[in-house]
Design an enzyme around this catalytic site. Structure first.
Site, PDB file in Angstrom:
ATOM      1  N   GLU A 194     -16.947  45.596  30.143  1.00 48.00           N
ATOM      2  CA  GLU A 194     -16.195  45.716  28.899  1.00 48.00           C
ATOM      3  C   GLU A 194     -14.722  46.082  29.144  1.00 48.00           C
ATOM      4  O   GLU A 194     -14.184  47.019  28.549  1.00 48.00           O
ATOM      5  CB  GLU A 194     -16.853  46.725  27.959  1.00 48.00           C
ATOM      6  N   GLU A 321     -25.212  41.634  27.450  1.00 46.98           N
ATOM      7  CA  GLU A 321     -25.831  42.432  26.394  1.00 46.98           C
ATOM      8  C   GLU A 321     -25.953  41.553  25.156  1.00 46.98           C
ATOM      9  O   GLU A 321     -24.976  40.930  24.737  1.00 46.98           O
ATOM     10  CB  GLU A 321     -25.008  43.678  26.052  1.00 46.98           C
TER      11      GLU A 321
END
Length: 1136
Positions: A194, A321
């Site tokens: 991220e 994810e």
């Protein structure tokens, strides 16, 4: 029979391929629907078996932190789910207190895993990493000692050394991994997670921002460092403790790892890394929100267009994810994600919203399935197949019908997984779904096919889901131009379905209904009759909110305080025992709800504690409680659940039939060969020898993943066809249980009584070619539970820090248990009040706990004879270390068993939400008859577990079940009738008034019940009593038959001629011959042997084997598509 909400209602009848309406076998004509929902229009899923889309990829079964420790989850759970890829933390990483890559790698790869991703930044303890700021050069890391030295990777602050700090971190974690891993070539290294969000390089999708330009530079540097360390181990410059060297050309590297699809940033990375020769091997981004269900394909297509534009060889993709809390454990939601990812052949990992080790909420308790697990199991069964084109009426949309379909030409099996059928209510109750299949190749399937449809209902994240039931069956259906329609009513949008098509089999599959003791009914808690304060609450359907769990029916019942009641007025379909299941959640502690049937108390539901550490979970993280209601009679009953001071909120109730109440087996489930997972050469056979659809073991193995509501003994009945003397091995959870030897030629059964674990049990059949398995049936055999050896922990010999702890609020037996085994954490009560157990382990800023190591606790038991056991530990674990923005930092604890100084078993024991709540976890152990000592002897940092603190769970009791009870019980192969005066050709004579004593011998010797029933074909000529004594009544000829009680199809007989006193006895055999005659199953004599002795190729096996499709095939010209008439899952809504 499917689930019925409140009562059984005949429903829509399925349409055959020819579009003619056909009736379910034994069911009357359909009647009008009881509610408007049941008149819902049919939704169609189109499956084109004439258009393959590639090899099955299997990447949708990925997890982020799905594994917590070695043994958490268990092997049966992990192998059953067939998790292809999981992301874990680096060796000694500090982001989470468990889930270390080195602790889980061996178990993962031994149970079907293919690729481990390591989030290298998870070395940092804080989230966002390093306080959310890109590190500079402020530290000096110790790199000049062995990677396994305790000083390696430690650092000095305020000590710049002209090297980027994260570059040193990368060297540390790469060395720790490569110095110890046994699987370097199967590990993928992801340097950034991220980076577009809170981790160092946030710029939205602005690829021109200075901070993103820094990312491109840092990417190249990180790539170089990873490859440098990789090459040091590959060349032998550095060595691995296991002697394992990397063999691949280079380390596999994944990135960029953005939190959403970033088109500009991703293209810029491709351009930059291509120029620098640092291209990622795996492209990574997240697809978390429900909007991804409609937008993902456009993201995928855009990415592939970048590769084509830039001349880049297509990269693998990992959606690192995906999904929201509302998707986890919900089959009808998960299948929508799977359909997207499988169709584009990418890996995809469920998001890590809660704690490590439970497959991201896709399993229940310590070893049980929930609805999500069964979907993963079905998906994993597709390995080795080819996928085919699936078209939904709702492409690229949120919360709608989707599916995955595949063809297995080797096993001649087509499978469709589907679910999610929805409507304007956002509940999707009772929607008929037609799976419209075309392109079914006659060269694969023949002229007619069989179809089975299984149903997998939602039971919450920690609620136990039993083996999915067969709710629709089609037998011997003629294919018309390769086309077949199968219509099944979907209970709701939350359920998932598995449809299997095979050539017509000699194994009949029955509907799971009241006739075979497998009916199931369900009702939403809010649709029951509420009183005394209980309240129904309407919930959002959760669209657009990643932070909410799913609420079945968009509602639940709360304010369930002392004396509040909910009553289910249910129409029970048959006499028998039933299991009531409540899907519910208390606020972090266990307790009870009282249960009444027709106003009479029948016991308590023991409600387990559930996750309540944060607002998103409290009262929402649903588990299940069960109680068996014995002796229910057919007809209407009022089942009432009454609140205590537990204050639990409830979602739904289910009523499972346990048995028919007529002495039939309890909790009996049959797993046909077509539902088994075949490997290493085992294959479904279709050779026309009466064994069509059987699994030919062929030197390989057939696995069954069988559910058990509780630990204890089960009869495992194997129906098979083999030559006399052939043998195969039954193993249970990796432990050999029995070698089964065929006692005759042809069709037969053998029964092995085996100790099961609570939850999922992996049964493996392995044997040579020619052993053909029709089915495996399991049924509870609780009468053997008395063979187990049980110890209350507080009665054991305790030493060191072990102590008896009394807690009247716990669900420990006797309200006492033993704490302090192994080392002991130093704890304090610092958790937030009102959110479950407040106990927290004292830890420093790096989440390193304070551990008392100088008083290791142990408990010792004696009196366990030498042998192999299923050791069931009833345990609790409330260990919680550190804090995180949204992940409960819970850990698994280790328990080991020693006999003398030798460790003979070890296991990992999951978090149970509070020390007051106990779960069951089984460990296989082989003893030599000595004293057994339990504790935890791991040294801190030994890496025998993800968190090797040497701390054991609390223990309530330990029960040792011998792996098997008794010998293999085989089926009857024949009955031989003999007696003085019986000739070799099976004849005898006597006069009126005389008696003749006959004997019946049942073979083989391993038959458990050798009793027979004697009958006379004409009692006016001769009678026979229960002991085989024949008495002549009048002149004539009569057949005296002995029929096996265990198998009424097996019998033997003699022909007896009765003469008047003045008559001469007929000749026919020497009275001293004492000949024997083995009768055929139909009672014929004449010197012929029974079918069991006729050989596997006699052609008669199908006729006499009870598990063939003959009964169904005999319905002349009628293809039975069981899709209604009370056989499907119905939801009767009581509110609009």
């Amino acid at each position: 029979m499917g689930i019925s909400r409140n009562r059984l209602v005949p429903g829509l009848v399925g349409l055959a391929a020819s579009a003619a309406i056909v009736l379910p076998l034994g069911i009357g004509m359909p009647v009008s629907s009881a509610t408007a929902e049941e008149n819902a229009p049919v939704q169609t899923l189109n499956v084109d078996y004439g258009t393959t889309t590639g090899d099955f990829y299997g990447g949708s079964s990925g997890m982020l932190y799905g594994l917590g420790d070695e043994g958490s989850p268990t092997d049966a759970i992990l192998d059953g789910a067939r998790v292809q890829v999981t992301s874990q933390k680096p060796a000694d990483g500090l982001q989470h207190p468990s889930a270390d890559v080195l602790a889980v790698e061996n178990q993962f790869f031994n149970n079907g895993g293919e690729e481990l991703v390591v989030n290298l930044q998870d070395w940092y303890p804080d989230w966002s990493y390093n306080g959310g700021k890109r590190p500079g050069d402020t530290r000096s890391y110790k790199l000049d000692v062995d990677p396994n030295d305790a000083q390696y990777g430690t650092y000095t602050d305020n000590a710049p050394n002209d090297r980027w700090d994260f570059d040193e971190v990368l060297e540390v974690v790469m060395n720790k991994i490569l110095a110890n891993t046994s699987h370097p070539d199967n590990i993928v290294f992801m340097p950034f997670n991220e980076p577009d969000g809170g981790n160092w390089y946030a710029s939205g999708d602005n690829a021109s921002a200075d901070i993103y330009k820094q990312f491109l530079t840092d990417w190249n540097d990180a790539y170089a460092t990873i490859q440098k360390v990789w090459n040091q181990y590959k060349s032998g410059e550095k060595t691995n403790v296991n002697g394992v060297k990397p063999t691949a050309d280079h380390a596999l590297i994944a990135g960029p790892g953005d939190s959403v699809w970033r088109a500009n940033r991703t293209k810029a990375l491709l351009e930059s890394s291509k120029a620098a020769n640092t291209l990622p091997d795996v492209i990574v981004w997240h697809e978390l929100g429900n909007g991804s269900l409609k937008n993902y394909r456009s993201h995928y297509n855009q990415y592939r267009s970048f590769e084509q534009e830039l001349g880049i060889t297509p990269r693998a993709i990992n959606i690192s994810e995906f999904g929201e809390l509302r998707d986890m454990s919900v089959p009808g939601q998960l299948i929508q994600w799977m359909s997207m990812f499988e169709s584009t052949k990418v890996q995809a990992q469920t998001a890590y919203w809660n704690y490590a080790g439970n497959l991201n909420d896709n399993m229940a308790r310590a070893n049980s399935a929930n609805g999500g697990w069964w979907l993963y199991k079905w998906y994993g069964d597709l390995r080795g197949t080819q996928t085919v084109k699936v078209t939904s009426e709702h492409p690229d949309s949120v919360d709608n019908l989707q599916g995955v379909a595949a063809i297995d030409t080797k096993n001649r099996k087509a499978t469709v997984l589907y679910g999610g059928a929805n409507d304007a209510t956002k509940i999707g109750a009772n929607i008929p779904v037609t799976v419209h299949m075309t392109g079914l190749d006659q060269s694969v399937f023949g002229e007619s096919v069989d179809v089975q449809v299984r149903e997998n209902a939602y039971t919450g994240p920690d609620g136990v889901a039993a083996t999915p039931r067969v709710v629709n069956v089609l037998s011997d259906q003629k294919l018309v131009n390769g086309t077949l329609d199968v219509t099944t009513t979907s209970i709701d949008r939350y359920a998932g379905y598995q449809l299997v098509v095979t050539p017509h089999q000699d194994v009949a599959t029955s509907l799971d209904n009241a006739e075979n003791g497998r009916s199931l009914q369900a009702i939403e808690a809010e649709d029951t009759t509420l009183s005394d304060g209980a309240k129904a609450y309407t919930k959002s359907d959760n669209t657009g909110s990643w932070g909410n769990f799913m609420f079945s029916g968009n509602g639940d019942v709360g304010n369930f305080k002392n004396g509040a009641k909910m009553t289910w007025n249910v129409d029970v379909p048959a006499d028998g025992a039933y299991r009531l299941q409540l899907i519910t959640a208390p606020a972090g502690f266990p307790g009870v709800n009282h249960v009444y049937v027709d106003g009479k108390s029948v016991g308590d539901l023991n409600v387990p504690a559930e996750l309540a550490l944060k607002e998103a979970a409290k009262w929402k993280y649903r588990g299940s409680a069960e109680i068996v209601l014995d002796g229910l009679t057919k007809g209407k009953h009022a089942i009432t659940v009454e609140a205590t001071d537990l204050d639990n909120e409830s979602d739904k109730l289910l009523l499972y039939q346990v048995s028919r109440g007529d002495g039939t087996p309890v909790d009996q489930v049959t797993y046909p060969a077509s539902d088994m997972r075949l490997d290493s050469g085992a294959v479904l056979a279709y050779d026309g020898n009466g064994t069509n659809g059987f699994a030919n073991l062929n030197g390989g193995r057939a696995d069954v993943f069988a559910h058990a509501w509780e630990a204890g003994y089960q009869n495992v009945t194997i129906a098979y066809n083999a030559a006399k003397g052939a043998h195969f091995v039954l193993s249970v959870n990796g432990q050999s249980a029995a070698t089964v030897t065929a006692q005759s030629d042809g069709a037969q059964t053998s029964i092995v009584r085996v100790a099961f674990s609570e939850g999922i049990n992996q049964l493996t059949l392995s044997g040579a070619a020619g052993v053909r398995v029709a089915s495996v049936t399991t049924a509870r055999a609780s009468e053997s539970d008395s063979k187990a050896i049980r110890f209350e922990a507080e009665d054991a010999q305790l030493s060191g820090g072990a102590k008896v702890q009394k807690d009247d609020a716990s669900d420990a037996s006797g309200k006492s248990f033993v704490a302090g085994l192994g080392n002991q954490f130093v704890t304090n009560e610092s958790g937030k009040a009102g959110y479950g157990d407040q106990t927290r382990v004292e830890a420093d800023a790096n989440h390193v706990p304070t551990v008392a190591q100088n008083n290791k606790g142990t408990m010792t038991v004696t009196g366990v004879p030498a042998g192999a056991y299923n050791m069931v530990v009833r345990f609790s674990n409330d260990a919680f270390i550190g804090s995180h923005s949204y992940n409960p930092q819970v850990v698994d604890l280790g328990l080991q068993v020693r006999e003398g100084d030798q460790e003979i078993a070890r296991g990992s024991f999951r978090y149970t939400y509070t020390e007051k709540h106990f779960m069951n976890r089984s460990v296989t152990v082989t003893t030599h008859g000595g004293a057994l000592t339990l504790g935890n002897w791991d040294e801190v940092g030994s890496r025998k577990a993800a968190v090797s603190w040497g701390v054991a769970p609390n223990v309530d009791s330990i029960t040792f079940y011998p792996i098997t009870d008794g010998n293999v019980i085989d089926s009857v192969s024949g009955v031989t009738v003999s007696g003085e005066g019986v000739s070799a050709d099976g004849k005898a004579s006597l006069k009126v008034g005389e008696t003749l004593s006959l004997n019946a011998s049942v073979t083989p010797d391993s038959v458990a019940d050798k009793t027979v029933q004697w009958t006379s074909s004409d009692e006016q000529v001769a009678t026979v009593d229960e002991h085989g004594v024949v008495k002549g009544v009048k002149a004539g000829t009569v057949t005296i038959t002995a029929t096996s009680v265990a198998d009424s199809s097996r019998s033997g007989s003699v022909e007896v001629t009765v003469a008047e006193d003045s008559e001469q006895k007929p000749s026919g055999g020497d009275g001293d011959n004492n000949g024997e005659q083995t009768g055929k199953p139909d009672g014929n004599t004449g010197g012929q042997t029974s079918d069991s002795d006729a050989g596997a190729d006699s052609g008669n096996n199908q006729k006499h084997m009870p598990l063939t499709g003959a009964a169904v095939a005999a319905v002349a010209g009628v293809a039975v598509l069981l899709a209604g008439a009370g056989l499907l899952l119905k939801r009767l809504r009581s509110r609009s």
